[in-house]
Design a protein around this motif. Structure first.
Motif, PDB file in Angstrom:
ATOM      1  N   VAL A   1      42.496  20.466  25.092  1.00 43.60           N
ATOM      2  CA  VAL A   1      43.661  21.210  24.591  1.00 43.60           C
ATOM      3  C   VAL A   1      44.898  20.834  25.387  1.00 43.60           C
ATOM      4  O   VAL A   1      45.988  20.621  24.823  1.00 43.60           O
ATOM      5  CB  VAL A   1      43.389  22.728  24.672  1.00 43.60           C
ATOM      6  N   ALA A   2      44.746  20.747  26.729  1.00 43.57           N
ATOM      7  CA  ALA A   2      45.881  20.371  27.574  1.00 43.57           C
ATOM      8  C   ALA A   2      46.420  19.004  27.178  1.00 43.57           C
ATOM      9  O   ALA A   2      47.646  18.789  27.118  1.00 43.57           O
ATOM     10  CB  ALA A   2      45.459  20.378  29.048  1.00 43.57           C
ATOM     11  N   GLY A   3      45.511  18.074  26.892  1.00 41.31           N
ATOM     12  CA  GLY A   3      45.954  16.739  26.483  1.00 41.31           C
ATOM     13  C   GLY A   3      46.727  16.765  25.179  1.00 41.31           C
ATOM     14  O   GLY A   3      47.758  16.088  25.042  1.00 41.31           O
ATOM     15  N   ARG A   4      46.269  17.538  24.200  1.00 41.41           N
ATOM     16  CA  ARG A   4      46.991  17.604  22.924  1.00 41.41           C
ATOM     17  C   ARG A   4      48.351  18.272  23.093  1.00 41.41           C
ATOM     18  O   ARG A   4      49.338  17.846  22.478  1.00 41.41           O
ATOM     19  CB  ARG A   4      46.157  18.372  21.901  1.00 41.41           C
ATOM     20  N   LEU A   5      48.420  19.296  23.920  1.00 42.57           N
ATOM     21  CA  LEU A   5      49.709  19.974  24.125  1.00 42.57           C
ATOM     22  C   LEU A   5      50.711  19.042  24.788  1.00 42.57           C
ATOM     23  O   LEU A   5      51.895  19.021  24.420  1.00 42.57           O
ATOM     24  CB  LEU A   5      49.508  21.230  24.976  1.00 42.57           C
ATOM     25  N   GLN A   6      50.253  18.261  25.765  1.00 41.69           N
ATOM     26  CA  GLN A   6      51.165  17.333  26.435  1.00 41.69           C
ATOM     27  C   GLN A   6      51.695  16.282  25.458  1.00 41.69           C
ATOM     28  O   GLN A   6      52.832  15.819  25.589  1.00 41.69           O
ATOM     29  CB  GLN A   6      50.451  16.656  27.609  1.00 41.69           C
ATOM     30  N   GLY A   7      50.874  15.931  24.491  1.00 40.59           N
ATOM     31  CA  GLY A   7      51.318  14.955  23.498  1.00 40.59           C
ATOM     32  C   GLY A   7      52.378  15.496  22.557  1.00 40.59           C
ATOM     33  O   GLY A   7      53.043  14.717  21.859  1.00 40.59           O
ATOM     34  N   LEU A   8      52.560  16.816  22.503  1.00 39.97           N
ATOM     35  CA  LEU A   8      53.550  17.433  21.615  1.00 39.97           C
ATOM     36  C   LEU A   8      54.885  17.689  22.303  1.00 39.97           C
ATOM     37  O   LEU A   8      55.857  18.069  21.644  1.00 39.97           O
ATOM     38  CB  LEU A   8      53.014  18.769  21.088  1.00 39.97           C
ATOM     39  N   LEU A   9      54.946  17.505  23.633  1.00 38.16           N
ATOM     40  CA  LEU A   9      56.143  17.881  24.383  1.00 38.16           C
ATOM     41  C   LEU A   9      57.263  16.867  24.191  1.00 38.16           C
ATOM     42  O   LEU A   9      57.030  15.667  24.019  1.00 38.16           O
ATOM     43  CB  LEU A   9      55.822  17.998  25.872  1.00 38.16           C
ATOM     44  N   GLY A  10      58.476  17.390  24.259  1.00 39.57           N
ATOM     45  CA  GLY A  10      59.644  16.534  24.274  1.00 39.57           C
ATOM     46  C   GLY A  10      60.052  16.248  25.701  1.00 39.57           C
ATOM     47  O   GLY A  10      59.479  16.781  26.664  1.00 39.57           O
ATOM     48  N   GLU A  11      61.044  15.441  25.887  1.00 41.79           N
ATOM     49  CA  GLU A  11      61.511  15.077  27.222  1.00 41.79           C
ATOM     50  C   GLU A  11      62.060  16.325  27.937  1.00 41.79           C
ATOM     51  O   GLU A  11      62.884  17.048  27.386  1.00 41.79           O
ATOM     52  CB  GLU A  11      62.592  14.006  27.120  1.00 41.79           C
ATOM     53  N   GLY A  12      61.569  16.565  29.149  1.00 43.68           N
ATOM     54  CA  GLY A  12      62.027  17.709  29.925  1.00 43.68           C
ATOM     55  C   GLY A  12      61.252  18.980  29.666  1.00 43.68           C
ATOM     56  O   GLY A  12      61.468  19.993  30.356  1.00 43.68           O
ATOM     57  N   ASP A  13      60.359  18.992  28.644  1.00 46.26           N
ATOM     58  CA  ASP A  13      59.557  20.193  28.374  1.00 46.26           C
ATOM     59  C   ASP A  13      58.431  20.314  29.407  1.00 46.26           C
ATOM     60  O   ASP A  13      58.006  19.318  30.011  1.00 46.26           O
ATOM     61  CB  ASP A  13      58.955  20.136  26.976  1.00 46.26           C
TER      62      ASP A  13
END
Length: 765
Positions: A396-408
């Motif tokens: 789940v952590a990996g998928r969430l990191q893949g959705l982040l924008g720059e600076g999130d």
């Protein structure tokens, strides 16, 4: 304790035992020699005193006594001469006067004589001398001759005694000399022994000191090197050689430091931050100042150096491998701001990031804080195990990191809870509204965890800064309330925070506080609604329904406080009270009536339910068959095997088990197959929809038929009209329950309800 430290201690203890044993033997030997020397001295002293006493005795006997015997002989000769010339009585009388001098000398000789034999001989001579006065003239010569002979023998005996005494003195003197020599030799031996022992002790102390130094040196976990003022090695330990991979020839005393440094430079143990390692290390070694520094070697290790100058010139340096310590410190520093499992930011870093983001809002519009948790994660954890659950969280952590924008920033804030902070921007609301469904979609896709395909979901709550709060606490709280609303609307949704949510949250908190007080204040009461057997047209039992009489709120509806009690875990304590009180009340009813009690899934998760029920029926004196526990299929969805084991324990006890709200879940039929329920209760929603939803008739008919085929009682809830009652009777339901017969009543009204039921039952039939 490591082996080297134990070796040092063992060596020290062995040395101490040797020293103690040696000192004891030395003390014993010294004491003996001193005693012998003292005895010899005392004997020599006694011998000297004996010689002196003997010499005095010789003087008394040999010289004085002999002298007076000689004087007596001379005086006697004079007497003899005068007696022989005497021609008349007068001359004889004068001669006899000379005999007195002889007697006086013999008296002194007798007095001075120490030998008994000499004294007897002298006394005999004196007697014979006394007899000469009256001796006849013709016989006097014979007397004189006899006396002379005796006096000569006495003189000769005294001379012999003197000579023998002289020989004894000489012999005693020789013995005294020998004893004196022995005393001197003993003293010399003792002095030599003391010197020898002192030499051995000094040597032993030096050896022990050297052994202890070597043991301490080799037992050190750090490396140590001692260098003289010419930059030559004095001594080093094995740890120093091991740290820098030095051969034996470079660890010998006298080795130049340059040789050691050059070896390190060639064999990969030089520091990585040195441009000219050899020159720098030589300059460092030559400095007569205290230094403390760390260096990273080419092989990745980190070595800490502490160098101090010596008063005799040169220096001592301690070398410590702090690689593991520094790695641990970095790990601790990382864990202080990151989650140990997923390596995401933790709450500390999250709060710091939110505070920075709030400051940036003034310059760049708004920022969104999203709180989310996973749906059905506990089911995965309980059924597949914690290892799969942990792997799922990392995925789940990996998928969430893949959705982040720059600076999130994404953070794990709890078991299955996460938070995302979006960078402040002018279009933050639109960005959050786009990210939230993306999160839900991404986390709803199946996860492949080992051999398992896992399907979960997510709900999201969103708070906007600065509109919904000016600090981290307020923003997280409001985002969490929005998440709670999203989950309440059916999960798999997202919701923005609204101000009225805060009011509801405050009211819920107050309700929770009042609920905690209510347990101790005995504000709860049980009401009972009758359950009617359609075939016999009689009341077969009652369902216990909990009521809360609040001192200021009045009667609080169960729909308001039961969810709060379940969320806070208070339902465990409240549920136990309900079971015990229901058993006590049922004991006062006719013996053919049962009491039904609803049991929350939380009570099953809390464990110990079987023990509580056993204790309740035993304390009330109620037959277990008269107690009926109602559960929903939600109970079986969690810890299925353990729950079934608890249900079997209760059934063995004799307690009846009912499936409540049947037909509203997903897997009711499989649960009926997994456990032999005694009753199925048809949810009231199907009864109420008889007119508006004709399909409800088919569902009720199917459930009733299922109950008949399985030999299980079916009870229809929510019967309020004659039409509904007739329909339930026609469809084959065993029992009904609802307002048509009676609203729930307090225990005090149960008796009157039972007595008045005959008339109402006749009308219903």
């Amino acid at each position: 304790m490591n082996k080297s430290a134990r070796g040092v201690i063992s060596t020290a203890l062995a040395g101490d035992r040797y020293t103690i044993s040696f000192r004891r033997r030395f003390l014993a030997l010294t004491t003996v020699l001193l005693a012998v020397n003292l005895a010899v001295g005392l004997i020599a002293r006694q011998q000297q005193r004996a010689i002196i006493d003997h010499a005095v005795n010789i003087y008394d006997t040999a010289f004085i006594s002999t002298n007076y015997v000689n004087l007596a002989q001379i005086a006697f000769q004079h007497y003899v001469d005068e007696r022989m010339r005497a021609e008349d009585t007068v001359e004889t009388s004068k001669a006899n006067e000379l005999l007195d001098d002889v007697l006086d000398n013999m008296d002194v000789a007798i007095e001075r004589a120490s030998s008994p034999l000499t004294r007897v001989g002298a006394q005999d001579i004196r007697v014979r001398l006394s007899e000469l006065r009256d001796a006849p003239a013709g016989d006097i010569e014979n007397h004189i001759a006899a006396i002379r002979k005796k006096m000569e023998r006495l003189r000769q005996r005294n001379s012999d005694i003197g000579l023998k005494s002289r020989d004894d003195i000489e012999e005693s003197s020789v013995k005294a000399d020998l004893l004196l020599v022995a005393s001197i030799l003993t003293s010399i031996t003792l002095a030599g022994l003391v010197l020898l022992v002192m030499h051995r002790m000094i040597g032993s102390m030096k050896r022990r000191s050297n052994d202890h130094f070597q043991a301490a040196l080799e037992g050190m976990p750090q490396g140590l090197s001692l260098v003289d003022d010419k930059l030559r090695l004095i001594v080093c330990n094995a740890r120093y050689a091991e740290m820098y991979d030095l051969p034996a020839e470079l660890t010998k005393p006298g080795t130049s430091i340059r040789s050691i440094i050059e070896h390190r430079a060639k064999h990969g143990t030089a520091s990585v931050d040195s441009e000219d390692f050899v020159s720098e290390k030589l300059a460092e070694a030559a400095q007569a100042t205290t230094l403390a520094l760390e260096q990273q070697l080419q092989d990745g290790r980190i070595i800490s150096l502490i160098k101090a100058p010596l008063t005799t010139g040169g220096s001592i340096t301690i070398h410590m491998d702090v690689t593991e310590k520094r790695n641990s410190e970095r790990k601790i520093a990382f864990l202080a701001h990151h989650d140990a499992l997923t390596a995401l930011a933790n709450r500390v870093q999250l709060r710091e990031h939110i505070e920075r983001t709030v400051k940036d809002v003034d310059r760049a519009g708004r920022a969104a804080i999203l709180c989310l948790d996973l749906d059905n994660f506990k089911t995965v954890n309980d059924t597949l195990g914690h290892s799969v659950g942990d792997a799922l969280l990392c995925a789940v952590a990996g998928r969430l990191q893949g959705l982040l924008g720059e600076g999130d920033l994404v953070s794990r804030t709890g078991g299955d809870e996460f938070a995302i902070v979006q960078t402040a921007s002018e279009h933050a609301v639109e960005a959050a509204a786009a990210l939230a469904p993306g999160i839900i979609e991404a986390l709803s896709a199946p996860f492949e965890i080992g051999d398992h395909t896992v399907v979960i979901g997510a709900s999201v709550g969103i708070a906007m800064a600065p509109d919904d709060g000016g600090d981290a606490d307020q923003l997280l709280k409001n985002a969490d309330m929005a998440l709670y609303r999203a989950k309440g609307e059916g999960r798999g949704r997202f919701h923005f925070f609204e101000p009225e949510m805060d009011v509801k949250a405050q009211n819920r908190r107050l309700l929770e506080l009042d609920l905690r007080k209510a347990i101790g204040a005995r504000e709860f009461e049980l009401f009972y609604q009758p359950i009617v057997n359609l075939a016999d047209n009689r009341i077969s039992g009652f369902e216990a329904l909990l009521r809360w009489n609040h001192p200021t709120r009045g009667r609080v509806p169960p729909g308001e406080f039961i969810p709060v009690a379940e969320e806070t875990g208070l339902i465990t304590t409240i549920g136990e009270w309900v079971i015990r009180q229901a058993c006590i009340d049922a004991k006062t009813w006719p013996s053919d009536l049962r009491v039904a009690v609803n049991v929350s899934p939380v009570q099953f998760r809390a464990k110990g339910l079987a023990l509580i029920v056993t204790s309740a029926v035993a304390n009330a004196g109620l037959i277990p068959d008269r107690l009926e526990l109602e559960i929903t299929e939600t109970v079986l969805m969690h810890d299925n095997e353990e729950t079934l084991a608890t249900l079997r324990q209760l059934q063995v006890l004799g307690v009846r088990i009912s499936m409540d709200d049947f037909g509203t879940g997903y897997s009711s039929l499989s649960y009926l197959r997994s456990f032999p329920f005694d009753k199925i209760k048809i949810d009231q929603s199907f009864v109420r929809d008889l007119i508006n939803n004709p399909d409800s008739i088919g569902i009720i008919r199917a459930i009733a038929g299922l109950g008949q085929s399985m030999g299980v009682t079916t009870t229809a809830e929510g019967v309020e009209t004659q039409e509904q009652l007739d329909q339930m009777r026609n469809e084959g339901c065993t029992e009904v329950q609802g307002f048509f017969y009676s609203r729930p009543v307090p225990v005090s009204e149960v008796a009157s309800l039972l007595s008045g039921f005959g008339g109402r039952g006749h009308v219903a039939a």
